[in-house]
Design a protein around this motif. Structure first.
Motif, PDB file in Angstrom:
ATOM      1  N   LEU A  22     -15.358   2.375   7.486  1.00  0.00           N
ATOM      2  CA  LEU A  22     -15.376   1.470   6.334  1.00  0.00           C
ATOM      3  C   LEU A  22     -14.787   0.111   6.677  1.00  0.00           C
ATOM      4  CD1 LEU A  22     -14.472   3.854   3.392  1.00  0.00           C
ATOM      5  CD2 LEU A  22     -16.655   2.725   3.842  1.00  0.00           C
ATOM      6  N   THR A  23     -13.751   0.070   7.516  1.00  0.00           N
ATOM      7  CA  THR A  23     -13.203  -1.230   7.908  1.00  0.00           C
ATOM      8  C   THR A  23     -14.213  -2.016   8.732  1.00  0.00           C
ATOM      9  OG1 THR A  23     -12.078  -0.300   9.844  1.00  0.00           O
ATOM     10  CG2 THR A  23     -10.798  -0.494   7.815  1.00  0.00           C
ATOM     11  N   VAL A  24     -15.011  -1.322   9.556  1.00  0.00           N
ATOM     12  CA  VAL A  24     -16.060  -2.009  10.310  1.00  0.00           C
ATOM     13  C   VAL A  24     -17.105  -2.562   9.347  1.00  0.00           C
ATOM     14  CG1 VAL A  24     -17.951  -1.686  11.944  1.00  0.00           C
ATOM     15  CG2 VAL A  24     -15.734  -0.708  12.433  1.00  0.00           C
ATOM     16  N   LEU A  25     -17.514  -1.761   8.370  1.00  0.00           N
ATOM     17  CA  LEU A  25     -18.518  -2.229   7.412  1.00  0.00           C
ATOM     18  C   LEU A  25     -18.026  -3.423   6.607  1.00  0.00           C
ATOM     19  CD1 LEU A  25     -20.080   1.051   6.008  1.00  0.00           C
ATOM     20  CD2 LEU A  25     -21.032  -0.529   7.671  1.00  0.00           C
ATOM     21  N   PHE A  26     -16.771  -3.399   6.176  1.00  0.00           N
ATOM     22  CA  PHE A  26     -16.235  -4.524   5.409  1.00  0.00           C
ATOM     23  C   PHE A  26     -16.074  -5.767   6.285  1.00  0.00           C
ATOM     24  CE2 PHE A  26     -14.317  -1.318   2.358  1.00  0.00           C
ATOM     25  CZ  PHE A  26     -15.302  -1.537   1.404  1.00  0.00           C
ATOM     26  N   GLN A  27     -15.886  -5.584   7.589  1.00  0.00           N
ATOM     27  CA  GLN A  27     -15.806  -6.744   8.478  1.00  0.00           C
ATOM     28  C   GLN A  27     -17.193  -7.327   8.748  1.00  0.00           C
ATOM     29  OE1 GLN A  27     -13.065  -8.232  10.123  1.00  0.00           O
ATOM     30  NE2 GLN A  27     -11.824  -7.076   8.684  1.00  0.00           N
ATOM     31  N   ILE A  28     -18.207  -6.465   8.829  1.00  0.00           N
ATOM     32  CA  ILE A  28     -19.564  -6.944   9.088  1.00  0.00           C
ATOM     33  C   ILE A  28     -20.117  -7.692   7.882  1.00  0.00           C
ATOM     34  CG2 ILE A  28     -21.938  -6.193   9.472  1.00  0.00           C
ATOM     35  CD1 ILE A  28     -20.833  -3.987  11.249  1.00  0.00           C
ATOM     36  N   ASN A  29     -19.907  -7.138   6.692  1.00  0.00           N
ATOM     37  CA  ASN A  29     -20.373  -7.773   5.461  1.00  0.00           C
ATOM     38  C   ASN A  29     -19.161  -8.023   4.575  1.00  0.00           C
ATOM     39  OD1 ASN A  29     -21.884  -8.756   3.407  1.00  0.00           O
ATOM     40  ND2 ASN A  29     -22.686  -6.782   2.742  1.00  0.00           N
ATOM     41  N   PRO A  30     -18.437  -9.110   4.832  1.00  0.00           N
ATOM     42  CA  PRO A  30     -17.185  -9.336   4.102  1.00  0.00           C
ATOM     43  C   PRO A  30     -17.433  -9.714   2.645  1.00  0.00           C
ATOM     44  CG  PRO A  30     -17.668 -11.202   5.490  1.00  0.00           C
ATOM     45  CD  PRO A  30     -18.710 -10.159   5.789  1.00  0.00           C
ATOM     46  N   LEU A  42     -13.389  -9.495  14.385  1.00  0.00           N
ATOM     47  CA  LEU A  42     -13.558  -8.117  13.947  1.00  0.00           C
ATOM     48  C   LEU A  42     -12.254  -7.372  14.178  1.00  0.00           C
ATOM     49  CD1 LEU A  42     -15.510  -5.831  13.023  1.00  0.00           C
ATOM     50  CD2 LEU A  42     -15.932  -5.411  15.428  1.00  0.00           C
ATOM     51  N   ASP A  43     -11.656  -6.870  13.106  1.00  0.00           N
ATOM     52  CA  ASP A  43     -10.432  -6.075  13.188  1.00  0.00           C
ATOM     53  C   ASP A  43     -10.726  -4.705  12.608  1.00  0.00           C
ATOM     54  OD1 ASP A  43      -8.826  -8.122  14.244  1.00  0.00           O
ATOM     55  OD2 ASP A  43      -8.515  -8.952  12.240  1.00  0.00           O
ATOM     56  N   ILE A  44     -10.444  -3.666  13.377  1.00  0.00           N
ATOM     57  CA  ILE A  44     -10.706  -2.303  12.931  1.00  0.00           C
ATOM     58  C   ILE A  44      -9.370  -1.597  12.769  1.00  0.00           C
ATOM     59  CG2 ILE A  44     -11.809  -0.111  13.478  1.00  0.00           C
ATOM     60  CD1 ILE A  44     -13.777  -1.671  15.191  1.00  0.00           C
ATOM     61  N   GLY A  45      -9.213  -0.921  11.631  1.00  0.00           N
ATOM     62  CA  GLY A  45      -8.024  -0.133  11.363  1.00  0.00           C
ATOM     63  C   GLY A  45      -7.394  -0.481  10.037  1.00  0.00           C
ATOM     64  N   PHE A  46      -6.874   0.547   9.385  1.00  0.00           N
ATOM     65  CA  PHE A  46      -6.153   0.363   8.131  1.00  0.00           C
ATOM     66  C   PHE A  46      -5.015   1.362   8.112  1.00  0.00           C
ATOM     67  CE2 PHE A  46      -5.228   1.427   3.734  1.00  0.00           C
ATOM     68  CZ  PHE A  46      -5.008   0.176   3.216  1.00  0.00           C
TER      69      PHE A  46
END
Length: 95
Positions: A22-30, A42-46
């Motif tokens: 989900l963090t990848v998806l929110f970074q791709i389509n902010p 691109l930052d991955i992780g929560f």
């Protein structure tokens, strides 16, 4: 008790992968747009970003890096939360 820990560990792995995806998806389509002077990132992780990928001006190849300490903190916090909630639900449900 061991069975609950194993099932909680399996669930926490699935939740960790889901949160990372989900963090990848929110970074791709902010939900917000990047300022024009800021390059793509691109930052991955929560809650802690454990992988970063970014472009520097003039480079055609992205730079990337892992932060293993943040990866460990994310895995540990998700494992404690999911396994704790799972054991509490099973304890209240079966008592």
């Amino acid at each position: 008790m061991i069975k609950k820990i194993i099932i909680g560990t399996g669930l926490s792995i699935l939740i960790f992968f889901s949160i990372s995806f989900l963090t990848v998806l929110f970074q791709i389509n902010p939900l917000h747009y990047y300022p024009k002077n800021e390059l793509y990132r691109l930052d991955i992780g929560f809650p802690y970003a454990y992988y970063s990928q970014f472009w520097l001006r003039g480079n055609e190849i992205p730079n990337s890096g892992w932060n293993l300490k943040h990866l460990f903190y994310n895995c540990l916090s998700i494992w404690i939360t999911v396994t704790g909630v799972y054991t509490l639900i099973k304890r209240k449900c079966c008592v």
